[in-house]
Write a protein that holds these residues in place. Structure first.
Motif, mmCIF file in Angstrom:
data_model
loop_
_atom_site.group_PDB
_atom_site.id
_atom_site.type_symbol
_atom_site.label_atom_id
_atom_site.label_comp_id
_atom_site.label_asym_id
_atom_site.label_seq_id
_atom_site.Cartn_x
_atom_site.Cartn_y
_atom_site.Cartn_z
ATOM 1 N N PHE A 40 -12.618 40.811 -4.413
ATOM 2 C CA PHE A 40 -11.167 40.879 -4.587
ATOM 3 C C PHE A 40 -10.476 39.745 -3.835
ATOM 4 O O PHE A 40 -9.543 39.125 -4.350
ATOM 5 C CB PHE A 40 -10.651 42.234 -4.098
ATOM 6 C CG PHE A 40 -9.193 42.451 -4.361
ATOM 7 C CD1 PHE A 40 -8.732 42.715 -5.636
ATOM 8 C CD2 PHE A 40 -8.261 42.372 -3.332
ATOM 9 C CE1 PHE A 40 -7.375 42.903 -5.892
ATOM 10 C CE2 PHE A 40 -6.913 42.561 -3.570
ATOM 11 C CZ PHE A 40 -6.469 42.831 -4.858
ATOM 12 N N GLY A 41 -10.923 39.445 -2.624
ATOM 13 C CA GLY A 41 -10.315 38.371 -1.851
ATOM 14 C C GLY A 41 -10.559 37.015 -2.470
ATOM 15 O O GLY A 41 -9.652 36.164 -2.537
ATOM 16 N N ASP A 42 -11.776 36.765 -2.935
ATOM 17 C CA ASP A 42 -12.103 35.491 -3.581
ATOM 18 C C ASP A 42 -11.298 35.321 -4.858
ATOM 19 O O ASP A 42 -10.860 34.207 -5.196
ATOM 20 C CB ASP A 42 -13.605 35.454 -3.879
ATOM 21 C CG ASP A 42 -14.081 34.063 -4.284
ATOM 22 O OD1 ASP A 42 -13.290 33.117 -4.149
ATOM 23 O OD2 ASP A 42 -15.229 33.930 -4.728
ATOM 24 N N SER A 47 -8.687 31.814 -8.308
ATOM 25 C CA SER A 47 -8.958 32.533 -9.560
ATOM 26 C C SER A 47 -9.595 31.645 -10.621
ATOM 27 O O SER A 47 -10.223 32.154 -11.547
ATOM 28 C CB SER A 47 -7.663 33.130 -10.114
ATOM 29 O OG SER A 47 -6.717 32.106 -10.375
ATOM 30 N N ALA A 48 -9.447 30.329 -10.499
ATOM 31 C CA ALA A 48 -9.976 29.429 -11.526
ATOM 32 C C ALA A 48 -11.352 28.879 -11.180
ATOM 33 O O ALA A 48 -12.057 28.399 -12.066
ATOM 34 C CB ALA A 48 -9.006 28.274 -11.767
ATOM 35 N N GLY A 49 -11.740 28.939 -9.904
ATOM 36 C CA GLY A 49 -12.993 28.337 -9.485
ATOM 37 C C GLY A 49 -14.200 29.228 -9.737
ATOM 38 O O GLY A 49 -14.088 30.396 -10.122
ATOM 39 N N TRP A 50 -15.358 28.651 -9.482
ATOM 40 C CA TRP A 50 -16.625 29.362 -9.611
ATOM 41 C C TRP A 50 -16.768 30.340 -8.455
ATOM 42 O O TRP A 50 -16.292 30.079 -7.355
ATOM 43 C CB TRP A 50 -17.767 28.362 -9.615
ATOM 44 C CG TRP A 50 -18.998 28.820 -10.332
ATOM 45 C CD1 TRP A 50 -20.163 29.185 -9.764
ATOM 46 C CD2 TRP A 50 -19.181 28.941 -11.739
ATOM 47 N NE1 TRP A 50 -21.080 29.534 -10.723
ATOM 48 C CE2 TRP A 50 -20.502 29.390 -11.959
ATOM 49 C CE3 TRP A 50 -18.362 28.719 -12.843
ATOM 50 C CZ2 TRP A 50 -21.005 29.611 -13.233
ATOM 51 C CZ3 TRP A 50 -18.865 28.937 -14.104
ATOM 52 C CH2 TRP A 50 -20.176 29.395 -14.283
ATOM 53 N N PRO A 51 -17.381 31.497 -8.667
ATOM 54 C CA PRO A 51 -17.508 32.475 -7.562
ATOM 55 C C PRO A 51 -18.274 31.906 -6.362
ATOM 56 O O PRO A 51 -19.319 31.282 -6.526
ATOM 57 C CB PRO A 51 -18.281 33.636 -8.210
ATOM 58 C CG PRO A 51 -18.059 33.473 -9.676
ATOM 59 C CD PRO A 51 -17.949 32.006 -9.930
ATOM 60 N N ARG A 52 -17.737 32.125 -5.167
ATOM 61 C CA ARG A 52 -18.459 31.736 -3.956
ATOM 62 C C ARG A 52 -19.647 32.654 -3.721
ATOM 63 O O ARG A 52 -20.681 32.220 -3.212
ATOM 64 C CB ARG A 52 -17.508 31.775 -2.757
ATOM 65 C CG ARG A 52 -16.319 30.826 -2.879
ATOM 66 C CD ARG A 52 -15.335 31.016 -1.738
ATOM 67 N NE ARG A 52 -14.144 30.183 -1.940
ATOM 68 C CZ ARG A 52 -13.065 30.242 -1.164
ATOM 69 N NH1 ARG A 52 -13.040 31.087 -0.140
ATOM 70 N NH2 ARG A 52 -12.039 29.455 -1.417
ATOM 71 N N SER A 53 -19.488 33.891 -4.055
ATOM 72 C CA SER A 53 -20.592 34.856 -3.997
ATOM 73 C C SER A 53 -20.453 35.787 -5.189
ATOM 74 O O SER A 53 -19.355 36.218 -5.534
ATOM 75 C CB SER A 53 -20.552 35.658 -2.686
ATOM 76 O OG SER A 53 -19.322 36.365 -2.559
#
Length: 278
Positions: A40-42, A47-53
């Motif tokens: 939720f925080g990421d 919102s447009a970037g690749w998931p950090r995790s």
């Protein structure tokens, strides 16, 4: 030689433009799928970037909180029964209107076409009152009957154009051979309507499966909620669980996309054939 090169370059430019437009339309799917796999925080920070995790557990939690098998079954029952009824009712009505071109039938077809321009929002309050008076609110029967009414206009219009492309001599030959009126329709005409039937099924399935407003008005019981209604519970007035809500949206549109991709080749065939006046 120069003409061939110019023609090839034009095709290449048109293909690049088509790919660019296709990617543009796929952008919302990218945001939904990618953000459904974020925390939720990421999601809030990027919102447009690749998931950090990666968080595939969002789908497991959404499945559990939605009671997904139950809401999936509700959507499936409503979509299948409503589609079956629309196909039968609309095909038979369109066949009668085309083959019995009386003034009354032309007027009925005109009413079908004219009703397509009426916005749903203008009649939804009277609709709720009628459904409540008939005692079919908050039931499968009530919402399926409503879909019959709202879906028949477009379905009749599509079948009407397609049936006009079928030679009437085929039916006349069957009548001479002793076939009844219902036999002519079910044994001769309806099998020939397969391309348009698939088109009607696809268009109505996309509409009914993803519909939110009509189930919201008719279905009040939590046990009858469809997938869009259940997914809306993640977006309340004061709390918005975007990670779980987006995961629920992905779970909801995967079945209908698979259905569409498996049958979409029939859409162009049905619509182009129905545009030819026989």
């Amino acid at each position: 030689m120069r003409t061939a090169r110019s023609y090839n370059l034009q095709i290449l430019a048109a293909e690049c433009l088509a790919v660019a437009i296709g990617l543009l339309f796929l952008t919302p799917f990218y945001f939904v799928v990618i953000n459904s796999l974020k925390s939720f925080g990421d999601l809030l920070t990027d919102s447009a970037g690749w998931p950090r995790s990666w968080h595939p557990g969002n789908y497991a939690r959404a499945w559990e909180l939605l009671r997904f098998p139950r809401v999936f079954g509700n959507s499936l029952i409503i979509t299948v029964i409503a589609n079956a009824g629309l196909v039968v009712i609309s095909a038979m009505a369109a066949h009668r209107i085309v083959r019995r071109s009386t003034r009354f039938n032309k007027m009925v077809f005109g009413l079908f076409v004219a009703s397509m321009i009426i916005p749903f929002q203008s009649i939804m309050i009277p609709l709720v009152k009628v459904v409540s008076t008939l005692g079919i609110q908050n039931s499968y029967v009530g919402i399926i009957i409503c879909y019959f009414g709202f879906g028949a206009m477009m379905s009749v219009f599509l079948y009407h154009g397609y049936i006009k492309s079928i030679p009437a001599e085929i039916e006349e030959s069957a009548v001479v051979d002793g076939c009844s009126a219902y036999g002519v329709f079910w044994r001769i005409v309806f099998p020939l309507l397969k391309p348009m039937t698939v088109t009607v099924l696809l268009l109505n399935s996309l509409w009914i499966w993803n519909d939110f407003l009509l189930p919201l008005l008719i279905l009040n019981s939590p046990g009858l909620r469809t997938i869009p209604l259940a997914a809306s519970s993640f977006f309340a007035q004061y709390t918005k669980q975007w990670d779980l809500g987006l995961a629920s949206l992905v779970l909801g549109f995967i079945p209908i996309i698979l259905f569409f991709l498996s049958m979409q080749k029939h859409i162009i065939e049905g619509i182009t054939a129905g545009s030819v006046k026989g």
